[in-house]
Design a protein around this motif. Structure first.
Motif, PDB file in Angstrom:
ATOM      1  N   TYR A  96       1.059  -7.090   6.690  1.00 36.81           N
ATOM      2  CA  TYR A  96      -0.493  -6.687   6.910  1.00 36.81           C
ATOM      3  C   TYR A  96      -0.780  -6.020   4.992  1.00 36.81           C
ATOM      4  CZ  TYR A  96      -0.327  -1.748   9.938  1.00 36.81           C
ATOM      5  OH  TYR A  96      -0.281  -1.834  11.074  1.00 36.81           O
ATOM      6  N   ALA A  97       0.190  -7.311   4.150  1.00 34.66           N
ATOM      7  CA  ALA A  97      -0.373  -7.539   3.343  1.00 34.66           C
ATOM      8  C   ALA A  97      -1.189  -8.454   2.839  1.00 34.66           C
ATOM      9  CB  ALA A  97       0.700  -8.266   2.165  1.00 34.66           C
ATOM     10  N   ARG A  98      -0.945  -9.487   4.073  1.00 35.26           N
ATOM     11  CA  ARG A  98      -2.159 -10.530   4.211  1.00 35.26           C
ATOM     12  C   ARG A  98      -3.465 -10.261   4.940  1.00 35.26           C
ATOM     13  NH1 ARG A  98      -1.262 -14.530   8.033  1.00 35.26           N
ATOM     14  NH2 ARG A  98      -2.589 -15.768   6.636  1.00 35.26           N
ATOM     15  N   GLY A  99      -3.185  -8.799   5.162  1.00 33.44           N
ATOM     16  CA  GLY A  99      -4.229  -8.372   5.978  1.00 33.44           C
ATOM     17  C   GLY A  99      -4.828  -8.544   7.917  1.00 33.44           C
ATOM     18  N   VAL A 100      -3.454  -8.497   8.101  1.00 31.13           N
ATOM     19  CA  VAL A 100      -3.188  -8.574   9.764  1.00 31.13           C
ATOM     20  C   VAL A 100      -2.662  -7.608  10.499  1.00 31.13           C
ATOM     21  CG1 VAL A 100      -2.920 -10.159  11.813  1.00 31.13           C
ATOM     22  CG2 VAL A 100      -2.898 -11.134   9.202  1.00 31.13           C
ATOM     23  N   ILE A 101      -4.091  -6.603  11.047  1.00 34.72           N
ATOM     24  CA  ILE A 101      -3.378  -5.325  11.909  1.00 34.72           C
ATOM     25  C   ILE A 101      -2.898  -5.475  13.246  1.00 34.72           C
ATOM     26  CG2 ILE A 101      -4.101  -3.347  12.344  1.00 34.72           C
ATOM     27  CD1 ILE A 101      -3.813  -4.239   8.901  1.00 34.72           C
ATOM     28  N   VAL A 102      -1.586  -5.043  13.556  1.00 32.53           N
ATOM     29  CA  VAL A 102      -0.953  -5.424  14.833  1.00 32.53           C
ATOM     30  C   VAL A 102      -0.711  -4.467  15.231  1.00 32.53           C
ATOM     31  CG1 VAL A 102      -0.289  -7.786  13.978  1.00 32.53           C
ATOM     32  CG2 VAL A 102       1.511  -5.499  13.547  1.00 32.53           C
ATOM     33  N   ASP A 103      -1.167  -4.550  16.429  1.00 29.37           N
ATOM     34  CA  ASP A 103      -0.845  -3.388  17.794  1.00 29.37           C
ATOM     35  C   ASP A 103       1.193  -2.668  17.289  1.00 29.37           C
ATOM     36  OD1 ASP A 103      -0.074  -1.167  19.284  1.00 29.37           O
ATOM     37  OD2 ASP A 103      -1.129  -2.361  20.386  1.00 29.37           O
ATOM     38  N   PRO A 104       1.385  -1.305  16.517  1.00 28.86           N
ATOM     39  CA  PRO A 104       2.294  -1.023  16.778  1.00 28.86           C
ATOM     40  C   PRO A 104       2.890  -0.804  17.791  1.00 28.86           C
ATOM     41  CG  PRO A 104       0.672   0.374  15.573  1.00 28.86           C
ATOM     42  CD  PRO A 104      -0.376  -0.556  16.315  1.00 28.86           C
ATOM     43  N   LEU A 105       2.284  -0.063  19.049  1.00 32.87           N
ATOM     44  CA  LEU A 105       3.229  -0.096  19.810  1.00 32.87           C
ATOM     45  C   LEU A 105       3.908  -1.526  20.522  1.00 32.87           C
ATOM     46  CD1 LEU A 105       3.894   1.193  22.706  1.00 32.87           C
ATOM     47  CD2 LEU A 105       1.660   0.639  23.398  1.00 32.87           C
ATOM     48  N   LEU A 106       3.376  -3.471  19.920  1.00 32.76           N
ATOM     49  CA  LEU A 106       3.572  -4.174  20.212  1.00 32.76           C
ATOM     50  C   LEU A 106       5.006  -4.183  19.708  1.00 32.76           C
ATOM     51  CD1 LEU A 106       3.632  -6.722  22.051  1.00 32.76           C
ATOM     52  CD2 LEU A 106       1.979  -7.627  20.314  1.00 32.76           C
ATOM     53  N   THR A 107       4.942  -4.642  17.866  1.00 33.25           N
ATOM     54  CA  THR A 107       5.487  -4.337  17.365  1.00 33.25           C
ATOM     55  C   THR A 107       6.901  -3.289  17.658  1.00 33.25           C
ATOM     56  OG1 THR A 107       3.764  -4.470  15.890  1.00 33.25           O
ATOM     57  CG2 THR A 107       6.283  -3.710  14.821  1.00 33.25           C
TER      58      THR A 107
END
Length: 406
Positions: A96-107
């Motif tokens: 998130y600090a790098r500005g990359v938004i990942v899918d929470p479900l995938l995480t």
């Protein structure tokens, strides 16, 4: 708990064992490699789309150190799991600090799978007996007792590395390391040396439940009658592992322990009564059948469950009528065990009571009764099963018809 044996020459707790140092170094190397690759993937991703593709792989880079931790340090499972969760959260925050938004479900799916793998491995490495016990109960409840026999015959006790080094093993009983003491008590059982009886009796008071269990089992392997009173007393252990080990040890004692176990079937402590029933089942001595039949009237359901299993396992024409009565027990688990036991009796008297039990209010009991009747393979049983299936289909048809009308 009894004090441990003195160990003047053993290293004090707090000093790093050379073995542990090597293990930790290997884990650290794999963890660092995983971390470096993670950062490389993150920083080198040409686009967010590329990164999202790579992100599915990143959590699995940590599987090697996770597996090594589970196998080498199973008794630190909770602490390591917390560290893993913290590391995953830090990784997400870094993204998130790098500005990359990942899918929470995938995480959650990726990290959850890795944590599940670690927990499963740690559980098995920590206590194979617990896993075997769970599987054994599952197979018995499912009516697949042949699978239980396969497990029992396939499980072999590890060969001990201490053969010919009795004094060294006795010395290891005083180690501050739980795993060293556990290996030592197991080794004494394999060495089968009568000199080990007194030290092992002392280890029944160890602060570690796994060590108490292994000490009891080792005493059973040695089979010295001096161990019977301490093992009877160990049936009162505060922990289930200690009680299970004591029951197994007494069962392995065979005929010499039967009189004491029969007497304890009517002890005031229900843990002792239950342990005595388990031990008599292991011993398989038919002289215990009449006392076990009386114990089937015990007011504690856990005792009745073990008594029912014991009667079924020992087997004899005398157990048929008591097991038929057990089909009416208020506890569903007793009824399930009774159905399974009756299927093995090879007696015509069991068929009609089992047919009647097809109407039991509990679906688990009905399922076990169906399997029991299938095992018997009598024309009356086949007819009853066909009728039962027809009634079930008819009821379902009526329900479906009502739903259709509505």
């Amino acid at each position: 708990m009894a004090s441990r044996l003195p160990t003047p020459s053993l290293p004090l707790r707090g000093y790093l064992n050379p073995n542990d140092a090597v293990k930790l170094m290997v884990i650290a190397v794999f963890a660092v490699i995983s971390l470096v690759l993670t950062v490389s993937f993150t920083e080198g991703a040409a686009s967010e789309a590329t990164f999202n593709e790579l992100y599915a792989v990143i959590p699995h880079l940590y599987l090697i150190p996770i597996i090594l931790l589970a196998l080498w340090y199973p008794r630190r499972g909770l602490q390591i799991t917390i560290l893993l969760i913290a590391a995953i959260l830090l990784l997400i925050l870094y993204m998130y600090a790098r500005g990359v938004i990942v899918d929470p479900l995938l995480t959650v799916l990726n990290s959850g799978m890795d944590i599940a793998i670690f927990v499963a491995l740690a559980l098995y490495a920590k206590d194979r007996t617990l896993v075997d016990s769970f599987l054994r109960n599952f197979f018995e409840q499912s009516g697949m007792e042949d699978s239980v026999k396969g497990m029992e015959s396939g499980s072999s006790r590890a060969k001990v590395k201490f053969e010919g080094a009795f004094e060294e093993v006795i010395h290891a009983l005083g180690s501050p390391d739980d795993e060293v003491r556990e290996e030592a008590v197991r080794a004494l059982g394999e060495l089968n040396d009568p000199r080990a009886v007194d030290p092992l009796i002392q280890m029944l008071n160890d602060e570690n439940r796994y060590i108490r269990r292994e000490a009891a089992k080792s005493l059973g392997r040695i089979g010295d009658p001096r161990a019977i009173p301490p093992l009877i007393n160990a049936l009162k252990d505060d922990d289930r592992y200690g009680r299970d080990g004591a029951a197994e040890g007494l069962g392995d004692m065979g005929e010499k322990a039967v009189p004491a176990l029969v007497e304890r079937l009517f002890d005031e402590d229900w843990h002792v009564r239950m342990g005595a029933a388990v031990a008599l089942r292991i011993s398989g001595n038919k002289s215990a059948i009449e006392p076990l039949i009386r114990a089937l009237e015990d007011d504690n359901r856990f005792v009745r469950r073990e008594v029912t299993k014991s009667l079924g396992r020992i087997g004899d024409k005398r157990v048929v009528d008591p097991l038929i009565r057990a089909l009416k027990d208020p506890d569903r688990s007793v009824r399930i065990r009774a159905a399974g036991a009756l299927a093995k009796c090879q007696d015509d008297r069991v068929i009609q009571p089992l047919i009647e039990a097809l109407n039991d209010e509990d679906s688990g009991v009905r399922l076990r009764v169906i399997r029991a009747l299938e095992e018997i393979d009598d024309p009356r049983a086949v007819h009853a099963l066909n009728n039962s299936l027809g009634d079930a289909q008819g009821s379902q048809g009526i329900k479906n018809g009502k739903f259709a009308e509505n």
